[in-house]
Design a protein around this motif. Structure first.
Motif, mmCIF file in Angstrom:
data_model
loop_
_atom_site.group_PDB
_atom_site.id
_atom_site.type_symbol
_atom_site.label_atom_id
_atom_site.label_comp_id
_atom_site.label_asym_id
_atom_site.label_seq_id
_atom_site.Cartn_x
_atom_site.Cartn_y
_atom_site.Cartn_z
ATOM 1 N N ALA A 164 0.844 -1.213 0.000
ATOM 2 C CA ALA A 164 0.000 0.000 0.000
ATOM 3 C C ALA A 164 0.878 1.262 0.000
ATOM 4 N N GLN A 165 0.547 2.243 0.868
ATOM 5 C CA GLN A 165 1.312 3.499 0.845
ATOM 6 C C GLN A 165 2.785 3.269 1.148
ATOM 7 N N TYR B 66 5.914 3.250 -1.170
ATOM 8 C CA TYR B 66 6.622 4.444 -1.650
ATOM 9 C C TYR B 66 7.702 4.926 -0.684
ATOM 10 N N ILE B 67 7.871 4.209 0.409
ATOM 11 C CA ILE B 67 8.929 4.592 1.344
ATOM 12 C C ILE B 67 10.257 4.078 0.787
ATOM 13 N N ASP C 50 14.641 5.806 3.998
ATOM 14 C CA ASP C 50 13.544 6.197 4.892
ATOM 15 C C ASP C 50 12.999 4.994 5.655
ATOM 16 N N ARG D 22 15.209 4.356 8.552
ATOM 17 C CA ARG D 22 14.914 5.332 9.615
ATOM 18 C C ARG D 22 13.627 4.965 10.346
ATOM 19 N N THR D 23 12.618 4.524 9.580
ATOM 20 C CA THR D 23 11.350 4.146 10.184
ATOM 21 C C THR D 23 11.560 3.009 11.184
ATOM 22 N N VAL E 44 11.444 1.425 -4.991
ATOM 23 C CA VAL E 44 10.313 2.264 -4.579
ATOM 24 C C VAL E 44 9.127 2.015 -5.507
ATOM 25 N N PRO F 184 4.047 2.644 10.118
ATOM 26 C CA PRO F 184 3.128 3.298 9.194
ATOM 27 C C PRO F 184 2.240 2.269 8.506
ATOM 28 N N GLY G 293 -0.581 7.813 5.251
ATOM 29 C CA GLY G 293 -0.354 6.507 5.867
ATOM 30 C C GLY G 293 0.718 6.506 6.941
ATOM 31 N N TYR H 230 2.630 6.929 10.572
ATOM 32 C CA TYR H 230 2.251 6.558 11.929
ATOM 33 C C TYR H 230 1.576 7.760 12.594
#
Lengths: 220, 610
Positions: free
Chosen positions: A12-13, A16-17, A21, A24-25, A57, A88, B21, B23
Motif C-alpha cells: 500500500a502506501q 513508496y517509502i 527512509d 529510519r522508520t 520504490v 506506518p 499513511g 504513523y
C-alpha cells in the motif's frame, strides 16, 4: 549479543517509502522493543541494521527481511508485535527470529508482475510475452551506477516465467536471480518496450512474493 | 489508493510525500463524520510537516467528535504537472479524497511568499479563487498564521482570517460552521456571525477607501464587524494542547525531530522582529510538563533528537534545570537535545555541556548588525564582547563551526555598519585562535546576510526597505571586506526579499497582482527554483501597481496602515515609541528587567508570566 532477522510485509502506501527512509522508520520503532541495537564504533556511531534485498520504490512485498544486532541475548519472540504498534500503514512485521542462514544463500526471488492494459489486453499478448521471456538472449538498456546507459542481457537472470491473462491484465509469475547481480522484475517492462513495443502496457505493478534459496525453498 | 494517483507516482520525486499513511495519521470512519476539514499548508510536505502549529491544530481539530481534519500540502512542480495532466484534484492525505467539497479549507500561512501557492492550491482543488465567487457555505476558505497579521493582499480570496493562536478559536469556529450548516444559514449570515467571534476577521465586511496618493483613507467595518480585531491567545500553557502523539513522517522532513515548545512570546523586543511583537506576551510552560511531554513524545515517535523550541530558548528560566532533569532519559535512550538558535549574551558553559554531547558540529548566533550603534538601534542588546565570549566558550568546548547571521539594510545602516560585519567575523576568527584546544581541525565561520524586510506590527513598520541596488552595493562592499580566510560569506538574493517587502505591507490592491502572477505560472514562489522576478514585474505593470510604493516608501506617523483593523495586543503608540527610541539609538530593556508597557499584558489580565 544476538543477531536477529525480521520478516515483514511492505505494501500500500508504504510501497513508496524509500530504502533509507525505511531504515529510519525501523530505527525509530526499535525503542518500543526495549532491545538495545548494536552500534558501529567510531566518531558517528550508527545502528547495525541492514535490509536484505532493498525493494525498489513503488513495489510491494510479502517477504522483506531486515537484519540487526542487539546487545541482549534473545530469540526475538514478542518483538514483532511490539514493532507493529509503531509502524506506518502498509508495513507489518510477521516474525522476528535469530538469524540462522547467511544472506549469500539467498538465490532467487519470485514476483507477480501485473501489466495493465486500459483498452484491453492485445490479442495473443500472453503468448508473445511467454515466447519473449523464453529467449536465450534479451538485451535491454539499463542505467549503471555511473548513470550511463549499458546493454544488459537479462535472459540468463530469468529462472522461470509463466504468463496468464484476463480482459485487462497480463499476469506474469516470474522467478529471477536475486543477487550478484540481481534482476528487478520491473525491467520486463523495458524488454517489452524493446522487443514488443505494440504490447507496451499502461501500467506495471510488481509484488514480491517469495525469496528462495538454491533449492527453491523459502529463504528465511 | 486511487488508481490515477498510483500511475503518476512512479514518475515523481519523493512519492512518499503524497500518499499519507504515516504513523499517527488520523483515519476516521466517514459515517461518523459530519465536518470534513482540509488543513492546507501552502508549501511542500517537508516544510509543512515541520510546522508545530500545524501539528497542534491538526490534533485539536481531530479531537473534536464528528470532525475529520486532513493534511494537504503543495505538490512540487513535477507532481503538480502530473496531477493536472491526469486530472487529479488536490486531495487530503488521510483519505485521498478531493478536497473540493470539504466543509472547510483552512490555510496555515507563515510567510508572504506562500500567497501564490494558496491560489494555486485552491485552483488545484477546483475551488473558485475569490471569496465573492463562492456563494455556498461550503467550502469555507479560511486562513491563519503569522503572515495573516496583514492579510490584505489575499483578503479577496479568503472568507475569514483567524488571528493569533488557534487552539480555542478554531473549535469555536468549526462549531459555528457546523451549526450554520445544520440550520441552513446563508454564507453571508455565517460570516456576520463569525465576525462576532473574538479573533475572527472577515475581510469582506470591511470597506477600504484610498486617498489620491494611494494611501489608505479609511477602513470601515459594516454589519456589526468590530473596528479592530484582536488576536486570540492561549492563556495557560500548561492547559494548552500539546501534540504528544503526533504524526511521524515516513520520509525525511526539515525538522525531523520532536519539537518541544517551552514557551510562547519573547522577552527581548528586537525592533525588527515581527514574531517578537505578535507572539506577546510571554507564557511559559512548566518545567515538569515540558519534561513529561519530552519523554512521552520520544517514546511514541521514537525520535532521538528533541529541539527545545521557542523564539529565544535560552531565555526559558528553568532551561538548565530542564536539561538536567532530562539527562538520565536522554542518556539511556541516546536522545540529543538541540536548540534552534542561541543568544550570544547568555550562552554558557553550563548550557553547552548539556547540549549535543556526542555531536559538536556547529552553533548559530544572530548578532544581526555589525556595530554596537546599529545593534542598539534594533534593540538586539548583545555586545561584541558577549558574542566573542560565547564563541570562546564554544571553541574551548570543542565546537569548530560557527554561523553568524546578519541583516543588511536595517534602518540607519551606514557603510561603517556594513564593514563592521567583516570586523565581527575577523574577531570571531581571532577568538578561535585564542581558545581552540585543537587547531589542527580548523574552523568554519559562516557569515550570512539577508536583506531586511520591514514588517507590519513592528517598530520599523513605518520604514522604507533600502532599494535593491543599494542592497547589492552593500553586499559587494562587504564581500570585498571579507578578507579573512576560513570565513565563508553567503548572502541572500535580493529579489524575493523585495517582493516580500511589497507583500508584507501591502493592501487589497495587491490581490489582482497575486492572481496575475499565479496565472503567469507563479505557483511556488517561496522556492528559488520557481520564483521569477520578471513575472512579478509584468504583473505589477499590468495591474498598474507600483511595487516601490509598498517596499520603498516611508510612512507618516499617523498614516492609516492597511492592517489597522488587526491588533496583536501591542499598541501602535508603543511601536512608535520604540521607533523613536531606535532613531535615537536608545535601547529598551527586556520584559523581565522591566515592563515597558507594550499593551500585550492586557491579553492576560494585566500580568505577564516573565
Amino acid at each position: 549479543m544476538s543477531k536477529l532477522r525480521l520478516l515483514f510485509v511492505k505494501e500500500a502506501q508504504a510501497a513508496y517509502i524509500s530504502h533509507l527512509d525505511l531504515m529510519r522508520t525501523f530505527q525509530r520503532c526499535f525503542p518500543r522493543t526495549e532491545l538495545d541495537i548494536r552500534h558501529t564504533q567510531g566518531y558517528h556511531p550508527h545502528p547495525i541494521i541492514s535490509i536484505v534485498l532493498p525493494l525498489p520504490v513503488g513495489q510491494s512485498s510479502d517477504c522483506e527481511l531486515l537484519d540487526f544486532e542487539v546487545t541482549q541475548d534473545t530469540d526475538g519472540s514478542g518483538i514483532a508485535d511490539k514493532l507493529n504498534t509503531g509502524m506506518p500503514t502498509g508495513i507489518r512485521v510477521l516474525d522476528c527470529y535469530a538469524t540462522k542462514r547467511p544472506v549469500r544463500e539467498l538465490d532467487s526471488l519470485r514476483a507477480d508482475v501485473t501489466l495493465e492494459y486500459d483498452a484491453g489486453v492485445p490479442e495473443g499478448a500472453a503468448e508473445q510475452l511467454q515466447v519473449l521471456l523464453s529467449r536465450d538472449s534479451l538485451v535491454i538498456q539499463k542505467r549503471t551506477k555511473r548513470k550511463e546507459l549499458a546493454d544488459v542481457d537479462i535472459a540468463p537472470m530469468i529462472r522461470n516465467a509463466a504468463v496468464t491473462a484476463d480482459e485487462h491484465n497480463l499476469y506474469l509469475d516470474i522467478t529471477v536471480q536475486a543477487q550478484n547481480p540481481g534482476l528487478n522484475p520491473q525491467l520486463v517492462e523495458k524488454a517489452i518496450a524493446a522487443y514488443l513495443p505494440q504490447l507496451t502496457p499502461d501500467f506495471v505493478r510488481v509484488r514480491r512474493r517469495a525469496i528462495l534459496d538454491a533449492n527453491g525453498q523459502d529463504f528465511r | 489508493m486511487d488508481k490515477k494517483l498510483e500511475r503518476i507516482l512512479p514518475r515523481v520525486q519523493k512519492p512518499a510525500r503524497y500518499v499519507g499513511g504515516e504513523y499517527n495519521a488520523v483515519i476516521k470512519d466517514k459515517v461518523q463524520v459530519d465536518t470534513r476539514i482540509a488543513f492546507c499548508f501552502p508549501d511542500t510536505y517537508e516544510i509543512g510537516m515541520s510546522n508545530l502549529g500545524m501539528r497542534i491544530l491538526y490534533g485539536v481539530m481531530n479531537q473534536m467528535e464528528g470532525v475529520w481534519c486532513e493534511r494537504v500540502f503543495a505538490p512540487w512542480g513535477d507532481m503538480e504537472e502530473e496531477m493536472r495532466r491526469a486530472d487529479i484534484p488536490l486531495f487530503g492525505l488521510e483519505s485521498g479524497d478531493p478536497i473540493t467539497n470539504f466543509d472547510i479549507v483552512a490555510f496555515s500561512v507563515g510567510y508572504e511568499m506562500a500567497f501564490t501557492a494558496i491560489l494555486n492550491m485552491l485552483d488545484l482543488a477546483g475551488i473558485p479563487l475569490r471569496s465573492a465567487q463562492r456563494d455556498g457555505l461550503t467550502p469555507l476558505v479560511i486562513a491563519g498564521g503569522t503572515a495573516m497579521y496583514n492579510a490584505e493582499p489575499i483578503a479577496d480570496f479568503i472568507d475569514l482570517i483567524s488571528l493569533g493562536e488557534g487552539e480555542d478559536i478554531t473549535v469555536e469556529l468549526v462549531e459555528l460552521h457546523r451549526r450554520a450548516r445544520r440550520e441552513g444559514w446563508s454564507k453571508a449570515e455565517f460570516l456576520r456571525a463569525a465576525a462576532r467571534l473574538d479573533g475572527i476577521y472577515v475581510p469582506s465586511l470591511y470597506e477600504i477607501a484610498y486617498n489620491d496618493d494611494g494611501t489608505v483613507q479609511a477602513i470601515t467595518p459594516r454589519d456589526g464587524a468590530p473596528a479592530v480585531v484582536t488576536k486570540r491567545i492561549v492563556h495557560d500553557m500548561d492547559k494548552a494542547y500539546f501534540p504528544v502523539n503526533t504524526i511521524v513522517p515516513s520520509t525525511e522532513i526539515v525538522q525531523d525531530r520532536v519539537m518541544l515548545e517551552l514557551f510562547r512570546g519573547c522577552i527581548r523586543g528586537c525592533r525588527f522582529c515581527q514574531a517578537g511583537y505578535v507572539y506577546r506576551p510571554v507564557r511559559n510552560r512548566s518545567r515538569e510538563l515540558c519534561a513529561q511531554y519530552c519523554l512521552d513524545s520520544c517514546n511514541d515517535s521514537g525520535y532521538q533528537e528533541v529541539t527545545l523550541s521557542s523564539l529565544s530558548t535560552s531565555d526559558y528560566p528553568p532551561l538548565t534545570e530542564l536539561c538536567d532533569q532530562l539527562e538520565p532519559f536522554c542518556e539511556s535512550r541516546h536522545v540529543n537535545l538541540s536548540l534552534p538558535s542561541l543568544r550570544a549574551d547568555n550562552f554558557s558553559m553550563a548550557l553547552m555541556q548539556r547540549l549535543a554531547k556526542g555531536r559538536k558540529t556547529g552553533l548559530t548566533f544572530a548578532p544581526e548588525a555589525g556595530t554596537q550603534r546599529l545593534r542598539d538601534v534594533i534593540n538586539k542588546n548583545v555586545t561584541l564582547e558577549e558574542l566573542l565570549n560565547s564563541c570562546r566558550t564554544a571553541f574551548a568546548g570543542g565546537y569548530n563551526a560557527v554561523k553568524l547571521y546578519f541583516m543588511l539594510g536595517l534602518p540607519t545602516e551606514t557603510d561603517e555598519d556594513v564593514l563592521g560585519i567583516a570586523d565581527v567575523a575577523a574577531r570571531v576568527m581571532h577568538a578561535w585562535r585564542e581558545s581552540a584546544p585543537n587547531k589542527q581541525r580548523g574552523v568554519r565561520i559562516t557569515v550570512s546576510t539577508s536583506y531586511f524586510v520591514p514588517k507590519p506590527h513592528t517598530a520599523f513598520q513605518w520604514e522604507p526597505q533600502i532599494t535593491r541596488e543599494e542592497y547589492e552595493r552593500r553586499v559587494q562592499l562587504l564581500r570585498q571586506a571579507m578578507t579573512t580566510k576560513t570565513v565563508t560569506y553567503n548572502w541572500h538574493d535580493g529579489q524575493t526579499s523585495f517582493i516580500e517587502a511589497v507583500l508584507a505591507r501591502g493592501d487589497r490592491r495587491l490581490g489582482n497582482v497575486l492572481e496575475a502572477v499565479w496565472r503567469k505560472g507563479g505557483h511556488l514562489d517561496a522556492w528559488e527554483e520557481y520564483f521569477s522576478l520578471d513575472r512579478w514585474r509584468e504583473a505589477f505593470e499590468e495591474c498598474g501597481v507600483d511595487p516601490a510604493f509598498y517596499a520603498y516608501r516611508r510612512r507618516e506617523k499617523d498614516e492609516i496602515m492597511p492592517w489597522d483593523m488587526i491588533s496583536s495586543g501591542v499598541t501602535r503608540q508603543y511601536l512608535w515609541r520604540e521607533y523613536e527610541n531606535a532613531m535615537a539609538g536608545v535601547t529598551t530593556p527586556d520584559c523581565r528587567t522591566r515592563c515597558n508597557g507594550c499593551g500585550a499584558n492586557q491579553l492576560v489580565g494585566g500580568k505577564c508570566d516573565v
